[in-house]
Design a protein around this motif. Structure first.
Motif, PDB file in Angstrom:
ATOM      1  N   VAL A   1       0.848  -1.190   0.000  1.00 12.26           N
ATOM      2  CA  VAL A   1       0.000   0.000   0.000  1.00 12.26           C
ATOM      3  C   VAL A   1       0.886   1.243   0.000  1.00 12.26           C
ATOM      4  O   VAL A   1       1.791   1.370   0.831  1.00 12.26           O
ATOM      5  CB  VAL A   1      -0.941   0.034   1.220  1.00 12.26           C
ATOM      6  CG1 VAL A   1      -1.781   1.311   1.200  1.00 12.26           C
ATOM      7  CG2 VAL A   1      -1.854  -1.194   1.248  1.00 12.26           C
ATOM      8  N   LEU A   2       0.618   2.153  -0.928  1.00 14.91           N
ATOM      9  CA  LEU A   2       1.264   3.459  -0.960  1.00 14.91           C
ATOM     10  C   LEU A   2       0.207   4.488  -0.569  1.00 14.91           C
ATOM     11  O   LEU A   2      -0.721   4.754  -1.332  1.00 14.91           O
ATOM     12  CB  LEU A   2       1.797   3.757  -2.371  1.00 14.91           C
ATOM     13  CG  LEU A   2       2.432   5.133  -2.600  1.00 14.91           C
ATOM     14  CD1 LEU A   2       3.607   5.356  -1.666  1.00 14.91           C
ATOM     15  CD2 LEU A   2       2.867   5.271  -4.057  1.00 14.91           C
TER      16      LEU A   2
ATOM     17  N   THR B   1       3.059  -1.509 -14.191  1.00 12.28           N
ATOM     18  CA  THR B   1       2.965  -0.062 -14.350  1.00 12.28           C
ATOM     19  C   THR B   1       1.499   0.348 -14.393  1.00 12.28           C
ATOM     20  O   THR B   1       0.622  -0.468 -14.674  1.00 12.28           O
ATOM     21  CB  THR B   1       3.667   0.418 -15.636  1.00 12.28           C
ATOM     22  OG1 THR B   1       3.137  -0.305 -16.747  1.00 12.28           O
ATOM     23  CG2 THR B   1       5.163   0.203 -15.558  1.00 12.28           C
ATOM     24  N   LEU B   2       1.256   1.629 -14.095  1.00  9.52           N
ATOM     25  CA  LEU B   2      -0.099   2.155 -14.193  1.00  9.52           C
ATOM     26  C   LEU B   2      -0.468   2.370 -15.653  1.00  9.52           C
ATOM     27  O   LEU B   2       0.344   2.843 -16.448  1.00  9.52           O
ATOM     28  CB  LEU B   2      -0.218   3.508 -13.483  1.00  9.52           C
ATOM     29  CG  LEU B   2      -0.280   3.558 -11.967  1.00  9.52           C
ATOM     30  CD1 LEU B   2      -0.781   4.931 -11.527  1.00  9.52           C
ATOM     31  CD2 LEU B   2      -1.159   2.487 -11.389  1.00  9.52           C
TER      32      LEU B   2
ATOM     33  N   PRO C   1      -7.486   8.970  -7.810  1.00 15.10           N
ATOM     34  CA  PRO C   1      -7.153   9.244  -6.407  1.00 15.10           C
ATOM     35  C   PRO C   1      -7.080   7.956  -5.595  1.00 15.10           C
ATOM     36  O   PRO C   1      -7.307   6.864  -6.104  1.00 15.10           O
ATOM     37  CB  PRO C   1      -8.324  10.114  -5.948  1.00 15.10           C
ATOM     38  CG  PRO C   1      -9.478   9.625  -6.766  1.00 15.10           C
ATOM     39  CD  PRO C   1      -8.900   9.244  -8.108  1.00 15.10           C
ATOM     40  N   GLY C   2      -6.772   8.108  -4.323  1.00 10.73           N
ATOM     41  CA  GLY C   2      -6.784   6.980  -3.401  1.00 10.73           C
ATOM     42  C   GLY C   2      -5.446   6.294  -3.266  1.00 10.73           C
ATOM     43  O   GLY C   2      -4.552   6.406  -4.123  1.00 10.73           O
ATOM     44  N   ALA C   3      -5.289   5.581  -2.156  1.00 11.03           N
ATOM     45  CA  ALA C   3      -4.069   4.813  -1.924  1.00 11.03           C
ATOM     46  C   ALA C   3      -3.839   3.842  -3.071  1.00 11.03           C
ATOM     47  O   ALA C   3      -4.783   3.252  -3.605  1.00 11.03           O
ATOM     48  CB  ALA C   3      -4.183   4.054  -0.599  1.00 11.03           C
ATOM     49  N   PHE C   4      -2.582   3.687  -3.466  1.00  8.34           N
ATOM     50  CA  PHE C   4      -2.246   2.684  -4.480  1.00  8.34           C
ATOM     51  C   PHE C   4      -2.126   1.339  -3.776  1.00  8.34           C
ATOM     52  O   PHE C   4      -1.281   1.140  -2.902  1.00  8.34           O
ATOM     53  CB  PHE C   4      -0.936   3.047  -5.172  1.00  8.34           C
ATOM     54  CG  PHE C   4      -0.430   1.971  -6.100  1.00  8.34           C
ATOM     55  CD1 PHE C   4      -1.131   1.638  -7.247  1.00  8.34           C
ATOM     56  CD2 PHE C   4       0.738   1.285  -5.811  1.00  8.34           C
ATOM     57  CE1 PHE C   4      -0.669   0.638  -8.096  1.00  8.34           C
ATOM     58  CE2 PHE C   4       1.214   0.292  -6.658  1.00  8.34           C
ATOM     59  CZ  PHE C   4       0.506  -0.028  -7.801  1.00  8.34           C
TER      60      PHE C   4
END
Length: 749
Positions: free
Chosen positions: A179-180, A227-228, A236-239
């Motif tokens: 979690v980032l 990769t994204l 938005p939001g935690a990765f």
């Protein structure tokens, strides 16, 4: 990034601040610009006419090896003023994080970075929030904090800072969770580029993210580059990223969210396939492909020529021990062969001639064409795939939707999968969707500007290499017997076949706290196999709030589709009590979880009367009648198929509630905020917790709390203990429920 050598060494790591007084001194000495990559920059003591330093982008590079994660953030800054500005970084990080390095460009003080444990970090957050009168940082209460030394951003210049930290990721069985931390606020639209290199200690079965869309590049059985996708850079939001290492040939893990209201909670069952397959593995399950081609008069021209080309390509792509057939239809259905034929040189040449001779004429007899495809006796024990193409409404033979749906549901003796393709916009989209769903397949639409050959070819390419066919899931008890009542509302109800590269994401409810056991049965690479999994539920956490939200998205889509299908053949009226019951549940789930659709988008409209639940239901009825039940063809029907298809298979959060409108244009909202495990609707300048919309008698505050007071920060602490601290990080007034009380929070606008 070029960093002078003098700044590449001598990184100072301070593990804690020992007193509240020390924390106060730290805040009082903060630079004018506070950079929070996960949220937004904050400015202290800067004149109104001076623009603060801005974040222009963030690049995150993550190395995951077993339980160890090393995260490097490169943050790009810009100073649009003619004066030098000073800045420093405040960064929430997971527990146990250790700073490995901090650097920046240009001359300045020797770079330093320090970690504050969660309690000290909370005091810093509170102090900053009080000074800048912005509640945004409260989202990160509970996280440790990294604070850097001050660095310069030159006049009209840029600055790049690099911060690297290491931490231990959580492990649950064979699942690793990274979690980032990042803000869930829709205001946070800074682009992030994220690349994760995963090096497993065993082969990696599958990689999953509930927060962002991923591109996967498998380098070997135990190494992947993630990769994204470009479309997800500003999500938005935690990765969140989870990966499974292989245990059995089918690998599975359970992620749970507890909910006392249902006597258990919600679960997400993630399953993956073997990491690497040989060519023999990919060919183990043989396919039998039946092409059903519309050759009615309306197919004349480029549509039919493209269809004929893709039909030839599909037959050419089959292996010699696979089987095929071709059925064309207009007023009547005609088959290339009475039964599917083996794919050999003689049969393929005959098929080419048959395809070349197809000419457009007559009407559209969908019923007979499907009947011909489903009734044919299969060629051995093969996975039956039907590619069904049409460009029009049923006009000949049995044309009622109910008759055609019943044919696929009740008279498909060999369980063939019917992948339906609507060519153009003059097709009955609800019918094609249901044909596919009833047979455990998918529907696809080729819009006028799109190429039939490309679209059909893309779907067929994905159907190469069936790995786990006809999967069935059973819930068991500890002794392996049936366990009725342990689960409910599992979605999707019919598990699809899994092809090479697929993963399975099932969502449902669980009842009770005892361990939960599942049994998967199916055809794995040509052999009947069974796999058993038992999961303890002690890792259930409210931090997994994405689980009930994803379940709700799928459930809402299922309910909407039931309303949509009821509109076929001028059938059920919107006033029917069963339909009203469906609509009530659609609205309840939409408001509770903050999930908008084109039928409930009015909830995000400024001035909408969300405090009048009867009016809300009434408007939802009108929208569902006019949009879901009435249109059966045209672009206004196809857009709904795209939206419902995406929502029925949702495995990623849709923070901005994006969907396609009737012109196939993307629509998003910023007046509905999904945050932690709650949803908030903004109306008339106030955020209201979604659960209160269908409780109009509870929409008046029992007490009011002013921003920045001791009572305010006490409430923030209580919410943090429930992983709900983001609930008071919104700007403006917030009406929420806490411990049975309705509280009005007055935050600055």
């Amino acid at each position: 990034m070029k960093v002078p050598s003098i700044y590449r060494f001598g990184i100072l790591i301070v593990l804690c601040v020992t007193s509240w007084a020390a924390a106060q001194r730290m805040v009082s000495s903060l630079a004018d610009n506070i950079i929070i990559p996960q949220s937004r920059p904050l400015a202290f003591r800067i004149r109104p006419d001076i623009k603060p330093v801005q974040i222009t982008g963030v690049k995150a590079t993550v190395a995951l090896s077993g339980q160890v994660a090393i995260t490097t953030l490169d943050v790009s800054l810009k100073n649009d003023t003619g004066r030098r500005q000073e800045a420093e970084v405040i960064m929430p990080v997971p527990n146990g994080a250790v700073v490995q390095g901090f650097t920046f460009e240009g001359a300045g003080k020797e770079p330093t970075a320090q970690i504050l444990p969660a309690e000290e970090a909370r005091r810093i957050y509170n102090q900053i929030v009080a000074q800048v009168r912005d509640p945004a940082l409260l989202e990160f209460i509970g996280y440790n904090l990294i604070r850097s030394s001050v660095f310069p951003v030159e006049p009209n210049g840029t600055q790049t800072i690099r911060l690297t930290y290491e931490h231990i990721v959580t492990v649950d069985g064979n699942r690793y969770d990274y979690v980032l931390p990042r803000s869930e606020s829709l205001e946070n639209n800074i682009p992030w580029d994220i690349e994760v290199t995963i090096k497993g200690d065993k082969p990696i079965s599958t990689v999953y993210s509930a927060s962002h869309s991923l591109e996967l590049d498998r380098k070997s059985a135990d190494k992947m580059i993630v990769t994204l996708k470009k479309s997800s850079r500003t999500d938005p939001g935690a990765f969140r990223l989870s990966y499974l290492v292989e245990g059995q040939a089918i690998t599975a893990s359970l992620i749970c969210y507890p909910d006392p209201e249902i006597g258990g909670g919600y679960f997400l069952l993630l399953a993956g396939l073997p990491a690497e397959l040989s060519q023999a593995d990919r060919s183990a399950i043989k396919r039998e492909v039946t092409l059903v081609i519309d050759r009615s008069g309306s197919m004349r021209g480029q549509k039919l020529e493209q269809t004929k080309e893709v039909a030839s390509q599909i037959i050419d792509a089959l292996e010699t021990d696979e089987a095929f057939n071709i059925i064309t239809y207009q007023n009547v259905a005609e088959a290339f062969s009475d039964t599917p034929l083996m794919c050999n040189r003689k049969n393929v040449r005959a098929a080419w001639d048959f395809i070349d001779a197809i000419r457009p004429v007559g009407g559209t007899n969908i019923y007979d064409a499907l009947n011909e495809a489903l009734r044919q006796k299969p060629q051995g024990d093969r996975l039956g795939l039907v590619l069904f193409l049409t460009d029009g409404l049923p006009t000949v033979g049995k044309t009622r939707e109910t008759d055609i749906r019943a044919l696929v549901a009740d008279y498909n003796p060999y369980k063939r999968r019917v992948f339906s393709f609507g060519v153009g916009v003059d097709v009955n989209a609800p019918l094609l969707d249901k044909i596919a769903e009833l047979s455990r397949a998918t529907s696809c639409y080729v819009l006028p500007e799109e190429d039939v050959e490309v679209k059909v070819g893309q779907v067929f390419k994905r159907l190469a290499g069936p790995v786990f066919a006809e999967p069935v899931l059973k819930v068991r008890d500890r002794e392996g017997d049936k366990a009725p009542g342990r689960t409910a509302d599992i979605l999707p109800a019919a598990i699809p076949d899994l092809f090479d590269g697929d993963q399975l994401v099932l969502l449902g409810k669980y009842i009770g706290d005892d361990p939960l056991s599942f049994q998967f049965k199916g055809n794995l690479l040509g052999q009947k196999r069974s796999f058993n999994f038992t999961f303890n539920l002690d890792q259930a956490s409210t931090r997994n709030a994405f689980v009930p939200r994803l379940w709700a998205a799928r459930k809402i889509a299922e309910l909407i589709d039931a309303v949509r299908q009821a509109g076929g053949d001028n059938g059920t009226d919107i006033s029917d009590l069963k339909i009203k019951e469906l609509i009530d549940e659609i609205v309840r789930l939409s408001t509770e979880h903050g999930i908008l659709t084109e039928y409930t988008s009015f909830l995000a409209r400024e001035g909408s009367v969300i405090d009048d639940y009867a009016a809300v239901l009434g408007e939802a009825e009108v929208m569902l009648h006019n949009r879901a039940m009435r249109p059966r063809s045209g672009l206004e029907s196809i857009n709904q198929s795209y939206n419902l298809g995406a929502q029925k298979h949702a495995s990623k959060l849709n923070y901005d509630n994006s969907y396609l409108d009737i012109e196939m244009k993307d629509v998003t909202f910023d007046t509905v905020q999904q945050i932690n495990d709650r949803a908030y609707f903004k109306n008339r300048g106030q955020w209201m917790e979604g659960r209160l919309i269908n409780q109009p008698e509870r929409q008046k505050a029992d007490r009011t709390i002013e921003f920045g007071t001791d009572e305010f920060f006490e409430l923030a602490g209580k919410l943090a203990s429930q992983n709900r601290q983001g609930s008071i990080a919104l700007r403006g007034e917030i009406l929420l429920e806490m411990e049975g009380q309705i509280i009005l929070i007055r935050n600055p606008q």
